[in-house]
Write a protein that holds these residues in place. Sequence first.
Motif, PDB file in Angstrom:
ATOM      1  N   ASP A  93      29.109  22.030  25.712  1.00  0.00           N
ATOM      2  CA  ASP A  93      29.091  22.444  27.115  1.00  0.00           C
ATOM      3  C   ASP A  93      27.660  22.523  27.624  1.00  0.00           C
ATOM      4  OD1 ASP A  93      31.788  24.679  26.401  1.00  0.00           O
ATOM      5  OD2 ASP A  93      31.864  22.720  27.335  1.00  0.00           O
ATOM      6  N   LEU A  94      26.770  21.799  26.962  1.00  0.00           N
ATOM      7  CA  LEU A  94      25.346  21.861  27.283  1.00  0.00           C
ATOM      8  C   LEU A  94      24.930  20.589  27.989  1.00  0.00           C
ATOM      9  CD1 LEU A  94      22.464  23.111  26.833  1.00  0.00           C
ATOM     10  CD2 LEU A  94      22.425  21.829  24.715  1.00  0.00           C
ATOM     11  N   PHE A  95      24.255  20.716  29.121  1.00  0.00           N
ATOM     12  CA  PHE A  95      23.714  19.550  29.798  1.00  0.00           C
ATOM     13  C   PHE A  95      22.324  19.271  29.249  1.00  0.00           C
ATOM     14  CE2 PHE A  95      26.650  18.345  33.030  1.00  0.00           C
ATOM     15  CZ  PHE A  95      27.413  19.471  33.260  1.00  0.00           C
ATOM     16  N   LEU A  96      22.139  18.031  28.837  1.00  0.00           N
ATOM     17  CA  LEU A  96      20.847  17.604  28.324  1.00  0.00           C
ATOM     18  C   LEU A  96      20.236  16.618  29.305  1.00  0.00           C
ATOM     19  CD1 LEU A  96      21.742  16.878  24.589  1.00  0.00           C
ATOM     20  CD2 LEU A  96      20.594  18.885  25.492  1.00  0.00           C
ATOM     21  N   THR A  97      19.049  16.909  29.762  1.00  0.00           N
ATOM     22  CA  THR A  97      18.334  15.964  30.604  1.00  0.00           C
ATOM     23  C   THR A  97      17.477  15.098  29.707  1.00  0.00           C
ATOM     24  OG1 THR A  97      18.279  17.574  32.404  1.00  0.00           O
ATOM     25  CG2 THR A  97      16.763  15.712  32.553  1.00  0.00           C
ATOM     26  N   TRP A  98      17.685  13.809  29.804  1.00  0.00           N
ATOM     27  CA  TRP A  98      17.076  12.851  28.877  1.00  0.00           C
ATOM     28  C   TRP A  98      15.911  12.143  29.551  1.00  0.00           C
ATOM     29  CZ3 TRP A  98      18.331  10.389  24.066  1.00  0.00           C
ATOM     30  CH2 TRP A  98      17.790   9.115  23.879  1.00  0.00           C
ATOM     31  N   GLU A  99      14.804  12.072  28.865  1.00  0.00           N
ATOM     32  CA  GLU A  99      13.674  11.276  29.329  1.00  0.00           C
ATOM     33  C   GLU A  99      13.053  10.588  28.131  1.00  0.00           C
ATOM     34  OE1 GLU A  99       9.362  11.786  31.597  1.00  0.00           O
ATOM     35  OE2 GLU A  99      10.833  13.409  31.621  1.00  0.00           O
ATOM     36  N   ALA A 100      12.828   9.295  28.246  1.00  0.00           N
ATOM     37  CA  ALA A 100      12.271   8.536  27.129  1.00  0.00           C
ATOM     38  C   ALA A 100      10.816   8.182  27.398  1.00  0.00           C
ATOM     39  CB  ALA A 100      13.073   7.257  26.910  1.00  0.00           C
ATOM     40  N   MET A 101       9.997   8.254  26.355  1.00  0.00           N
ATOM     41  CA  MET A 101       8.617   7.808  26.452  1.00  0.00           C
ATOM     42  C   MET A 101       8.587   6.287  26.561  1.00  0.00           C
ATOM     43  SD  MET A 101       5.495   8.463  23.770  1.00  0.00           S
ATOM     44  CE  MET A 101       5.006   9.999  24.521  1.00  0.00           C
ATOM     45  N   SER A 102       7.647   5.766  27.313  1.00  0.00           N
ATOM     46  CA  SER A 102       7.551   4.319  27.467  1.00  0.00           C
ATOM     47  C   SER A 102       7.175   3.662  26.142  1.00  0.00           C
ATOM     48  CB  SER A 102       6.488   3.968  28.518  1.00  0.00           C
ATOM     49  OG  SER A 102       5.195   4.238  28.012  1.00  0.00           O
ATOM     50  N   PRO A 103       7.577   2.394  25.944  1.00  0.00           N
ATOM     51  CA  PRO A 103       7.214   1.700  24.704  1.00  0.00           C
ATOM     52  C   PRO A 103       5.710   1.674  24.456  1.00  0.00           C
ATOM     53  CG  PRO A 103       8.908   0.473  25.871  1.00  0.00           C
ATOM     54  CD  PRO A 103       8.469   1.579  26.790  1.00  0.00           C
ATOM     55  N   GLY A 104       4.931   1.533  25.531  1.00  0.00           N
ATOM     56  CA  GLY A 104       3.487   1.509  25.367  1.00  0.00           C
ATOM     57  C   GLY A 104       2.946   2.825  24.839  1.00  0.00           C
ATOM     58  N   ASP A 105       3.469   3.937  25.375  1.00  0.00           N
ATOM     59  CA  ASP A 105       3.029   5.247  24.900  1.00  0.00           C
ATOM     60  C   ASP A 105       3.467   5.475  23.460  1.00  0.00           C
ATOM     61  OD1 ASP A 105       1.781   5.915  27.247  1.00  0.00           O
ATOM     62  OD2 ASP A 105       3.516   6.952  28.100  1.00  0.00           O
ATOM     63  N   PHE A 106       4.672   5.013  23.129  1.00  0.00           N
ATOM     64  CA  PHE A 106       5.145   5.165  21.751  1.00  0.00           C
ATOM     65  C   PHE A 106       4.231   4.437  20.779  1.00  0.00           C
ATOM     66  CE2 PHE A 106       7.577   3.080  18.312  1.00  0.00           C
ATOM     67  CZ  PHE A 106       7.833   4.210  17.549  1.00  0.00           C
ATOM     68  N   ALA A 107       3.789   3.263  21.181  1.00  0.00           N
ATOM     69  CA  ALA A 107       2.947   2.452  20.300  1.00  0.00           C
ATOM     70  C   ALA A 107       1.607   3.127  20.006  1.00  0.00           C
ATOM     71  CB  ALA A 107       2.716   1.077  20.920  1.00  0.00           C
ATOM     72  N   LYS A 108       1.204   4.066  20.847  1.00  0.00           N
ATOM     73  CA  LYS A 108      -0.061   4.766  20.637  1.00  0.00           C
ATOM     74  C   LYS A 108       0.043   5.866  19.586  1.00  0.00           C
ATOM     75  CE  LYS A 108      -1.486   4.033  25.462  1.00  0.00           C
ATOM     76  NZ  LYS A 108      -1.777   4.718  26.752  1.00  0.00           N
TER      77      LYS A 108
END
Length: 281
Positions: A93-108
């Motif tokens: 019953d929990l709402f999760l707001t999802w945000e993903a890091m960009s591929p470029g930021d992940f690569a760092k």
Amino acid sequence: MDPSDRYHYHVIRRALDHIDAAQTPLSLEALAARMDMSPAHFQRVFSRWVGVSPKRYQQYLALGYAKTLLAENFTTLATADAVGLSGSGRLHDLFLTWEAMSPGDFAKGGAGLTIHWGTFMSPFGPVIAMGTGRGLCGMGFTSEMGDDAAYADLARRWPKATYHNTPDRIRPWVDAALSMKGDARLHMIGAPFQLKVWEALLTIPSGHVTTYSEIATAIGSPKAVRAVGTAVGRNPVSWLIPCHRALRKSGALGGYHWGLPVKRALLAWEGAREDAGQAAS
């Protein structure tokens, strides 16, 4: 989690150890005696935590329960367009707001990122949680591998980030996640393929399971079953992104990064509460 919940968890943790070590199911009286409690008191504490009796819960903990889940509570992740990298997912019953890091930021490797972390109590023992200013990015159970190993496991995923032991900075999100109430935000940091797999996991309802091959089909890569399994194992946010609900086609549990005893307990806990809720409705 209030003090009574912490007390109940420690009682249940000891009970689960005895249940797992037993060759045959233990009677209520036998379990209560090992907890130094009366049968009536132990039954009340146990049922409050999991929603069913100790006898019933032992049925869910049985090793064959995964096959039963696969036969009766199997979820087909039918279409790839159910998986997007924006929007929200719902778990329990929990709402999760999802945000993903960009591929470029992940690569760092997390360079320039500040991650706050702390240790918190969950229904399944201590967890180390990590978060950025945008949401939780890591949560790992420590009961099997220990605090230091769990911290190192999460931290090496983003080796160039700066880490601060400041649990109050992420406590509201962690409290919302563990109580399954309120607003918990996720800031997922991973490669694009991993992000697709992790968001697919969010579509599996509590008390249900699916297979690695179903996840592969759902994200549009039906032949990438092995890669899906690897991505499931690399999920940094346990429980909220329910990698424990992914099984092999055979009904075998497969692996679980935070320990198979935890995976069994998670599936049993969710299945018991799901059935208890259906019985009450």
